[in-house]
Write a protein that holds these residues in place. Structure first.
Motif, PDB file in Angstrom:
ATOM      1  N   GLY A   1       0.808  -1.213   0.000  1.00 38.45           N
ATOM      2  CA  GLY A   1       0.000   0.000   0.000  1.00 38.45           C
ATOM      3  C   GLY A   1       0.838   1.258   0.000  1.00 38.45           C
ATOM      4  N   ARG A   2       0.154   2.375  -0.204  1.00 36.86           N
ATOM      5  CA  ARG A   2       0.817   3.670  -0.263  1.00 36.86           C
ATOM      6  C   ARG A   2       1.548   3.980   1.042  1.00 36.86           C
ATOM      7  N   GLU A   3       0.897   3.722   2.180  1.00 37.66           N
ATOM      8  CA  GLU A   3       1.536   4.000   3.475  1.00 37.66           C
ATOM      9  C   GLU A   3       2.775   3.143   3.671  1.00 37.66           C
ATOM     10  N   GLU A   4       2.692   1.879   3.260  1.00 33.26           N
ATOM     11  CA  GLU A   4       3.843   0.988   3.411  1.00 33.26           C
ATOM     12  C   GLU A   4       4.986   1.406   2.484  1.00 33.26           C
ATOM     13  N   ALA A   5       4.667   1.785   1.265  1.00 34.54           N
ATOM     14  CA  ALA A   5       5.698   2.236   0.325  1.00 34.54           C
ATOM     15  C   ALA A   5       6.386   3.489   0.854  1.00 34.54           C
ATOM     16  N   HIS A   6       5.601   4.402   1.411  1.00 31.61           N
ATOM     17  CA  HIS A   6       6.171   5.619   1.989  1.00 31.61           C
ATOM     18  C   HIS A   6       7.045   5.272   3.200  1.00 31.61           C
ATOM     19  N   ALA A   7       6.564   4.384   4.043  1.00 28.82           N
ATOM     20  CA  ALA A   7       7.339   3.978   5.221  1.00 28.82           C
ATOM     21  C   ALA A   7       8.631   3.293   4.809  1.00 28.82           C
ATOM     22  N   LEU A   8       8.584   2.485   3.768  1.00 27.80           N
ATOM     23  CA  LEU A   8       9.782   1.814   3.274  1.00 27.80           C
ATOM     24  C   LEU A   8      10.818   2.833   2.834  1.00 27.80           C
ATOM     25  N   ARG A   9      10.383   3.796   2.069  1.00 28.08           N
ATOM     26  CA  ARG A   9      11.308   4.839   1.603  1.00 28.08           C
ATOM     27  C   ARG A   9      11.888   5.619   2.788  1.00 28.08           C
ATOM     28  N   THR A  10      11.037   5.992   3.722  1.00 27.32           N
ATOM     29  CA  THR A  10      11.470   6.759   4.888  1.00 27.32           C
ATOM     30  C   THR A  10      12.445   5.966   5.752  1.00 27.32           C
TER      31      THR A  10
END
Length: 134
Positions: A22-31
């Motif tokens: 998901g979008r939140e997980e992809a963002h968290a991965l990048r962060t």
């Protein structure tokens, strides 16, 4: 697979182990990676290439196979940090699925740490994400 790829592979496996990214997980991965060495010094193009390669490996096998390959490359202290980051990422969308919990259990058994230490790391991360005032 080198150590930078392996660390990122464990992070990717953690967010993909439930079959959805998901979008939140992809963002968290990048962060989770963007402020860490060596990722902080890589260009956007290099990071895209890194994840394109890892996603290709993931499509050819599964999260557990990717995790096994990655753990074999990392030193024990790197495995410990990668486990903590994976646990953090599993909680990034505020819902831990049964698939994610099972993946973390398998990852705890896979890393070169005393089993109790791996479980403790996962429990601490879960405690940090508990919405205890809800």
């Amino acid at each position: 697979m080198n150590q930078a790829e392996a660390f990122a592979a464990l992070s990717l496996a953690a967010v993909a182990c439930d079959g959805a990214l998901g979008r939140e997980e992809a963002h968290a991965l990048r962060t989770a990676l963007e402020h860490r060495t060596p990722y902080k010094d890589q260009s956007e193009t290099a990071m895209v290439a890194l994840f394109d390669g890892l996603l290709g490996k993931l499509r050819q096998s599964d999260c557990d196979s990717l995790a096994r390959e990655a753990v074999a490359v990392l030193e024990p202290h790197q495995q410990e940090t990668a486990l903590a980051v994976a646990a953090e990422l599993v909680h990034s969308d505020r819902e831990v699925t049964s698939e994610e919990a099972a993946f973390l259990e398998r990852l705890c058994a896979l890393v070169d740490l005393p089993e109790e230490k791996g479980r403790t790391i996962c429990e601490v991360v879960a405690t940090l994400h508990r919405d205890s005032l809800a």
